[in-house]
Design an enzyme around this catalytic site. Structure first.
Site, PDB file in Angstrom:
ATOM      1  N   LYS A 142      64.817 -25.364 128.442  1.00  0.00           N
ATOM      2  CA  LYS A 142      63.364 -25.359 128.674  1.00  0.00           C
ATOM      3  C   LYS A 142      62.764 -23.998 128.333  1.00  0.00           C
ATOM      4  CE  LYS A 142      62.875 -29.139 131.978  1.00  0.00           C
ATOM      5  NZ  LYS A 142      62.471 -29.572 133.324  1.00  0.00           N
ATOM      6  N   LYS A 176      68.186 -36.176 123.969  1.00  0.00           N
ATOM      7  CA  LYS A 176      67.904 -37.202 124.967  1.00  0.00           C
ATOM      8  C   LYS A 176      66.421 -37.589 124.933  1.00  0.00           C
ATOM      9  CE  LYS A 176      66.780 -34.282 128.864  1.00  0.00           C
ATOM     10  NZ  LYS A 176      66.817 -33.954 130.260  1.00  0.00           N
ATOM     11  N   LYS A 181      60.451 -36.622 128.733  1.00  0.00           N
ATOM     12  CA  LYS A 181      59.008 -36.664 128.976  1.00  0.00           C
ATOM     13  C   LYS A 181      58.296 -35.591 128.185  1.00  0.00           C
ATOM     14  CE  LYS A 181      59.051 -38.325 133.696  1.00  0.00           C
ATOM     15  NZ  LYS A 181      59.320 -37.910 135.058  1.00  0.00           N
TER      16      LYS A 181
HETATM   17  P1  AMP Z   1      62.779 -36.331 135.100  1.00  0.00           P
HETATM   18  O1  AMP Z   1      62.032 -37.140 134.106  1.00  0.00           O
HETATM   19  O2  AMP Z   1      63.358 -35.099 134.471  1.00  0.00           O
HETATM   20  O3  AMP Z   1      62.057 -36.082 136.391  1.00  0.00           O
HETATM   21  O4  AMP Z   1      64.060 -37.202 135.481  1.00  0.00           O
HETATM   22  C1  AMP Z   1      64.046 -38.229 136.436  1.00  0.00           C
HETATM   23  C2  AMP Z   1      65.359 -38.974 136.411  1.00  0.00           C
HETATM   24  O5  AMP Z   1      65.544 -39.634 135.150  1.00  0.00           O
HETATM   25  C3  AMP Z   1      66.598 -38.079 136.587  1.00  0.00           C
HETATM   26  O6  AMP Z   1      67.545 -38.728 137.402  1.00  0.00           O
HETATM   27  C4  AMP Z   1      67.129 -37.917 135.194  1.00  0.00           C
HETATM   28  O7  AMP Z   1      68.521 -37.684 135.171  1.00  0.00           O
HETATM   29  C5  AMP Z   1      66.805 -39.277 134.583  1.00  0.00           C
HETATM   30  N1  AMP Z   1      66.644 -39.171 133.114  1.00  0.00           N
HETATM   31  C6  AMP Z   1      65.724 -38.408 132.454  1.00  0.00           C
HETATM   32  N2  AMP Z   1      65.854 -38.558 131.104  1.00  0.00           N
HETATM   33  C7  AMP Z   1      66.889 -39.436 130.924  1.00  0.00           C
HETATM   34  C8  AMP Z   1      67.503 -40.013 129.748  1.00  0.00           C
HETATM   35  N3  AMP Z   1      67.078 -39.716 128.515  1.00  0.00           N
HETATM   36  N4  AMP Z   1      68.528 -40.880 129.939  1.00  0.00           N
HETATM   37  C9  AMP Z   1      68.953 -41.195 131.193  1.00  0.00           C
HETATM   38  N5  AMP Z   1      68.420 -40.687 132.331  1.00  0.00           N
HETATM   39  C10 AMP Z   1      67.394 -39.820 132.197  1.00  0.00           C
END
Ligand code: AMP
Ligand code: TRP
Length: 342
Positions: A115, A208, A211
């Site tokens: 990041k 990956k 967002k």
């Molecule tokens: P975040 O969007 O970073 O708040 O992530 C929320 C949840 O989604 C966390 O448990 C992450 O590990 C999961 N997550 C985010 N991006 C991915 C992805 N590309 N594949 C699988 N899990 C994801």
């Protein structure tokens, strides 16, 4: 919350919109776990502030995310669903955890490196004060550890990208118990789903799905229209050799489609590969499976009103605080701060 069942805690940031990686890697499993364990799910708005945000952006994102959590099937009567900043103990324990976590431990976190690089990188030069890379971005895993430890959490369901943060939480928790006494905190374990733990960007399958980074064409939003989903999957990057085979290393694009199809239909990606000889039918089936999986979520999302959401969050915060305050006082006593006179 009952004390007998194991407790599950997880968090999601209220930034951007919810994508297929969030759904398959995390949210879908939360909805299942709520019926097996005592479940606490948090919208981590304080974490969202670690990257630059416009005033109001987090507020709107929080409401949308709460609506999404209800739409994916979390039941506020079964789970505790709340906003991190509504329970002040998170910020308080977050500070203690910053003091109990090593600088060197935080420096090893790959998410900080990724990041901060995206914000232009750190440099020691006098002309670059790196104001957009906040100290909070660096200490964020200490706040995440506080989130987890505040609820005496046994299990943390997350996607693969959060593995390192949960391992850090475990390390610090073990250290706290040996320094301040066994039972000061509960040492948690992560739970990473066997399928869908790492959904990749459709346009850049080495990265990956995320967002904050990557093209819109490479990210399937949970609220995308069926036509958009079809188009994005049809245009997903594959390769030129034309062979359908599950091989993440050499065929990341095709393997990502097989993983998505596998996660959506509860099938093994390598076995699915045997059923296809061409990319076209694989893409068509993947799109159809994703659309069918997301349709009920979209219908529920559209049926919810803002007041349903606000009410559920108020109930959730009150339930969460009851647990958090007890744990907070136990940790304060173990660390050894003077209690105020009653
Ligand atoms: P975040 O969007 O970073 O708040 O992530 C929320 C949840 O989604 C966390 O448990 C992450 O590990 C999961 N997550 C985010 N991006 C991915 C992805 N590309 N594949 C699988 N899990 C994801
Ligand atoms: N860091 C997590 C993410 O970006 C969100 C999060 C914050 C979290 N606190 C947590 C996840 C506690 C699990 C447990 O995805």
């Amino acid at each position: 919350m009952s004390a007998q069942r194991p407790r599950v805690f997880s968090g999601i940031q209220p930034s951007g919109s919810t994508h297929l990686g969030n759904y398959l890697g995390a949210l879908r499993n939360w909805a299942v776990l709520q019926h097996e364990m005592d479940s606490v799910y948090c919208i981590v708005d304080l974490h969202a502030l670690t990257l630059p945000k416009e005033p109001g952006e987090v507020r709107t994102g929080t409401i949308n995310m709460a609506r999404m959590l209800l739409a994916i099937g979390l039941d506020p009567e079964v789970s505790t669903i709340f906003v991190q900043s509504h329970v002040h103990q998170h910020a308080e324990l977050g500070w203690l955890m910053q003091c109990l976590t090593g600088f060197g431990e935080l420096r090893r976190m790959t998410q900080f490196k990724d990041k901060s690089d995206r914000l232009g990188g750190l440099s020691d030069g006098p002309s670059n004060n790196n104001a957009s890379i906040s100290a909070g971005l660096f200490t964020y895993p200490a706040l995440q550890a506080a989130d987890i430890l505040l609820y005496d959490t046994d299990v943390v369901p997350v996607g693969d990208d959060q593995r390192q943060h949960v391992e850090l939480t475990r390390d610090v928790a073990l250290r706290m118990n040996s320094r301040f006494g066994e039972g000061t905190v509960v040492v948690p374990e992560h739970r990473i789903p066997p399928a869908g733990a790492r959904v990749m960007n459709l346009q850049k399958p080495e990265d990956k799905m995320s967002k904050s980074v990557g093209s819109e064409a490479g990210t399937i939003e949970v609220l995308d229209e069926p036509k958009q989903i079809e188009k994005k999957i049809k245009r997903a990057v594959t390769d030129n050799d034309g062979e359908v085979r599950f091989d993440v290393q050499n065929k990341p694009g095709v393997s990502n489609l097989l993983s998505i199809l596998g996660a959506a239909t509860d099938a093994d990606p390598a076995t699915l590969a045997d059923q296809y000889t061409q990319y076209g039918p694989l893409k068509a089936d993947t799109a159809a499976a994703v659309i069918a999986m997301l349709q009920p979520v979209q219908d529920r999302y559209n049926a919810l009103s803002e007041s349903d959401v606000i009410d559920a969050l108020a109930v959730g915060a009150a339930k969460a605080e009851e647990v958090a305050e007890v744990v907070m006082q136990r940790i304060i006593a173990a660390v050894g701060l003077l209690s105020p006179a009653q």
